[in-house]
Structure formats: C-alpha cells, structure tokens
Design a protein around this motif. Structure first.
Motif, PDB file in Angstrom:
ATOM      1  N   PRO A 103       0.940  -1.037  -0.083  1.00  0.00           N
ATOM      2  CA  PRO A 103      -0.149  -0.099   0.036  1.00  0.00           C
ATOM      3  C   PRO A 103       0.804   1.193   0.029  1.00  0.00           C
ATOM      4  O   PRO A 103       2.062   1.271   0.595  1.00  0.00           O
ATOM      5  N   SER A 104       0.520   2.159  -0.741  1.00  0.00           N
ATOM      6  CA  SER A 104       1.183   3.491  -0.674  1.00  0.00           C
ATOM      7  C   SER A 104       0.972   4.023   0.655  1.00  0.00           C
ATOM      8  O   SER A 104       0.017   3.764   1.434  1.00  0.00           O
ATOM      9  N   GLN A 105       1.918   5.437   0.887  1.00  0.00           N
ATOM     10  CA  GLN A 105       1.788   6.013   2.094  1.00  0.00           C
ATOM     11  C   GLN A 105       0.300   6.846   2.233  1.00  0.00           C
ATOM     12  O   GLN A 105      -0.222   6.639   3.160  1.00  0.00           O
ATOM     13  N   ARG A 106       0.019   7.201   1.269  1.00  0.00           N
ATOM     14  CA  ARG A 106      -1.503   8.112   1.125  1.00  0.00           C
ATOM     15  C   ARG A 106      -2.611   6.806   1.724  1.00  0.00           C
ATOM     16  O   ARG A 106      -3.425   7.141   2.320  1.00  0.00           O
ATOM     17  N   MET A 107      -2.468   5.676   0.890  1.00  0.00           N
ATOM     18  CA  MET A 107      -3.703   4.541   1.354  1.00  0.00           C
ATOM     19  C   MET A 107      -3.480   4.392   2.931  1.00  0.00           C
ATOM     20  O   MET A 107      -4.329   4.041   3.455  1.00  0.00           O
ATOM     21  N   LEU A 108      -2.182   4.267   3.225  1.00  0.00           N
ATOM     22  CA  LEU A 108      -2.088   4.018   4.792  1.00  0.00           C
ATOM     23  C   LEU A 108      -2.517   4.880   5.639  1.00  0.00           C
ATOM     24  O   LEU A 108      -3.232   4.806   6.809  1.00  0.00           O
ATOM     25  N   ARG A 109      -2.322   6.295   5.389  1.00  0.00           N
ATOM     26  CA  ARG A 109      -2.555   7.435   6.027  1.00  0.00           C
ATOM     27  C   ARG A 109      -4.275   7.616   6.266  1.00  0.00           C
ATOM     28  O   ARG A 109      -4.917   7.592   7.266  1.00  0.00           O
ATOM     29  N   VAL A 110      -4.935   7.384   4.746  1.00  0.00           N
ATOM     30  CA  VAL A 110      -6.430   7.491   4.795  1.00  0.00           C
ATOM     31  C   VAL A 110      -6.879   6.307   5.621  1.00  0.00           C
ATOM     32  O   VAL A 110      -7.850   6.565   6.161  1.00  0.00           O
ATOM     33  N   GLY A 111      -6.458   5.041   5.419  1.00  0.00           N
ATOM     34  CA  GLY A 111      -6.813   3.817   6.220  1.00  0.00           C
ATOM     35  C   GLY A 111      -6.775   4.071   7.929  1.00  0.00           C
ATOM     36  O   GLY A 111      -7.851   3.697   8.472  1.00  0.00           O
ATOM     37  N   ALA A 147     -12.511  -2.725   6.725  1.00  0.00           N
ATOM     38  CA  ALA A 147     -12.291  -2.804   8.215  1.00  0.00           C
ATOM     39  C   ALA A 147     -12.144  -4.177   8.920  1.00  0.00           C
ATOM     40  O   ALA A 147     -13.013  -4.966   8.722  1.00  0.00           O
ATOM     41  N   TYR A 148     -11.086  -4.446   9.552  1.00  0.00           N
ATOM     42  CA  TYR A 148     -10.896  -5.690  10.006  1.00  0.00           C
ATOM     43  C   TYR A 148     -11.070  -5.579  11.714  1.00  0.00           C
ATOM     44  O   TYR A 148     -10.321  -4.712  12.435  1.00  0.00           O
ATOM     45  N   VAL A 149     -12.087  -6.059  12.082  1.00  0.00           N
ATOM     46  CA  VAL A 149     -12.449  -5.919  13.521  1.00  0.00           C
ATOM     47  C   VAL A 149     -12.425  -7.150  14.308  1.00  0.00           C
ATOM     48  O   VAL A 149     -12.591  -8.458  13.972  1.00  0.00           O
ATOM     49  N   THR A 150     -12.580  -6.994  15.758  1.00  0.00           N
ATOM     50  CA  THR A 150     -12.552  -8.258  16.286  1.00  0.00           C
ATOM     51  C   THR A 150     -13.682  -8.038  17.756  1.00  0.00           C
ATOM     52  O   THR A 150     -13.283  -6.923  18.378  1.00  0.00           O
ATOM     53  N   PRO A 151     -14.651  -8.834  17.657  1.00  0.00           N
ATOM     54  CA  PRO A 151     -15.617  -8.409  18.583  1.00  0.00           C
ATOM     55  C   PRO A 151     -15.155  -9.245  19.956  1.00  0.00           C
ATOM     56  O   PRO A 151     -14.798 -10.313  19.955  1.00  0.00           O
ATOM     57  N   LEU A 152     -14.922  -8.403  20.975  1.00  0.00           N
ATOM     58  CA  LEU A 152     -14.276  -8.980  22.211  1.00  0.00           C
ATOM     59  C   LEU A 152     -15.210  -9.683  23.087  1.00  0.00           C
ATOM     60  O   LEU A 152     -16.473  -8.911  23.550  1.00  0.00           O
ATOM     61  N   GLY A 153     -15.213 -10.690  23.742  1.00  0.00           N
ATOM     62  CA  GLY A 153     -16.068 -11.420  24.608  1.00  0.00           C
ATOM     63  C   GLY A 153     -17.291 -12.130  24.001  1.00  0.00           C
ATOM     64  O   GLY A 153     -18.469 -12.377  24.635  1.00  0.00           O
ATOM     65  N   VAL A 154     -17.334 -12.173  22.749  1.00  0.00           N
ATOM     66  CA  VAL A 154     -18.480 -12.720  21.922  1.00  0.00           C
ATOM     67  C   VAL A 154     -17.955 -13.970  21.054  1.00  0.00           C
ATOM     68  O   VAL A 154     -16.830 -13.825  20.371  1.00  0.00           O
ATOM     69  N   SER A 172      -9.150  -3.014  14.495  1.00  0.00           N
ATOM     70  CA  SER A 172      -7.499  -3.196  14.468  1.00  0.00           C
ATOM     71  C   SER A 172      -6.879  -2.875  12.966  1.00  0.00           C
ATOM     72  O   SER A 172      -5.815  -2.195  13.128  1.00  0.00           O
ATOM     73  N   GLU A 173      -7.558  -2.604  12.080  1.00  0.00           N
ATOM     74  CA  GLU A 173      -6.662  -2.123  10.826  1.00  0.00           C
ATOM     75  C   GLU A 173      -8.013  -2.020   9.903  1.00  0.00           C
ATOM     76  O   GLU A 173      -8.947  -2.326   9.730  1.00  0.00           O
ATOM     77  N   VAL A 174      -7.664  -0.888   8.852  1.00  0.00           N
ATOM     78  CA  VAL A 174      -8.382  -0.444   7.804  1.00  0.00           C
ATOM     79  C   VAL A 174      -7.629  -0.415   6.878  1.00  0.00           C
ATOM     80  O   VAL A 174      -6.371   0.335   6.468  1.00  0.00           O
ATOM     81  N   ARG A 175      -8.019  -1.246   5.548  1.00  0.00           N
ATOM     82  CA  ARG A 175      -7.245  -1.277   4.334  1.00  0.00           C
ATOM     83  C   ARG A 175      -8.122  -0.703   3.253  1.00  0.00           C
ATOM     84  O   ARG A 175      -9.072  -0.893   3.006  1.00  0.00           O
ATOM     85  N   MET A 176      -7.339   0.151   2.585  1.00  0.00           N
ATOM     86  CA  MET A 176      -7.922   1.132   1.646  1.00  0.00           C
ATOM     87  C   MET A 176      -7.617   0.503   0.119  1.00  0.00           C
ATOM     88  O   MET A 176      -6.545   0.054  -0.118  1.00  0.00           O
TER      89      MET A 176
END
Length: 139
Positions: A9-17, A59-66, A46-50
């Motif tokens: 990913p480019s720097q712009r993709m990382l920044r916007v993510g 968007a990579y998400v983790t539901p906690l306690g579920v 935890s992370e968003v990849r553009m």
C-alpha cells in the motif's frame, strides 16, 4: 510509458486507512449505531485497508467477549451505510467517501497458534539441546 504497480500500500492509502479506522472507532465507541447486538458488544477495529482508488475501505474488526463473531460482522455490514454517513463528517478532506465493509480479524487467532507452537514440548526440547555443529573447540 507503463506505470509501475506494487502490491504494497502507498503512504496515502496507509494514512487514509488510519483516519478511517479512527473515525469508525469513534462512531462505535459513542454507540451511534442503533443495533441491539452492536450496542452490547465491545468491538476492536485493528486495521482498515484502503483500495488504491480510496473508494473502498475494508475494516478488520474483533468483537471482544463474543463467541459468535459472524453475527457481529453481519450486523456491522447491515449498518455499513449508516456508519459511512457518520464518518463522513470526520473525513471532509476526502473527495469521495469510501464504501465500508467489515471483515473478521483473524490475526489474533494466528498469533495464538504460533505462540502455542513455540511453547510446545517439541520446540522447547529443540531449543534446549546443544547444537553438535558448534562444539567448543579451541582456536
């Protein structure tokens, strides 16, 4: 002249993510999404990849306690348009507001498997055995 493409990913993709990740986190923390399942679940983004054109955010998400991650991911994807509208106010500098999709972050499971492997008796045994090729020979 052909354009050089890279899989990184480019720097712009990382920044916007990172900006999109922070905006999604704020929306979820404030409880702006009216969904019974999401209101009672703590969700870690935890992370968003553009995408390269910045029109798609995963968007990579983790539901906690579920135990049922699939249900929470489905609820987030059902409310993705609402969340996209709520993060729009925080990302005014963008030409296009990215479409948001949610995926389960399995990296924690992978880390747990690697940790269990490294703590296994076989690996511990291999680490404790002296290496025959490096005998202490005087020089």
């Amino acid at each position: 002249m052909s354009k050089v493409t890279s899989s990184a990913p480019s720097q712009r993709m990382l920044r916007v993510g990172e900006q999109v990740r922070a905006a999604i986190t704020q929306v979820l923390q404030r409880g702006e999404v009216r969904d019974d399942l999401l209101e009672k679940t703590v969700i870690s983004v935890s992370e968003v990849r553009m995408s390269p054109d910045l029109k798609m955010a995963t968007a990579y998400v983790t539901p906690l306690g579920v135990a049922d991650h699939e249900g929470v991911i489905a609820a987030l994807n059902r409310n993705a348009k609402f969340i996209r509208g709520r993060i729009g106010g925080q990302l005014r500098q963008m030409k296009y507001m990215p479409e948001v999709r949610f995926r389960d972050d399995t990296s924690f499971d992978n880390y747990r498997k690697i940790d269990a492997l490294l703590r296994s008796p076989e690996v511990r045994r291999d680490l404790e055995e002296p290496d025959a090729s490096t005998d202490d020979k005087p020089e």
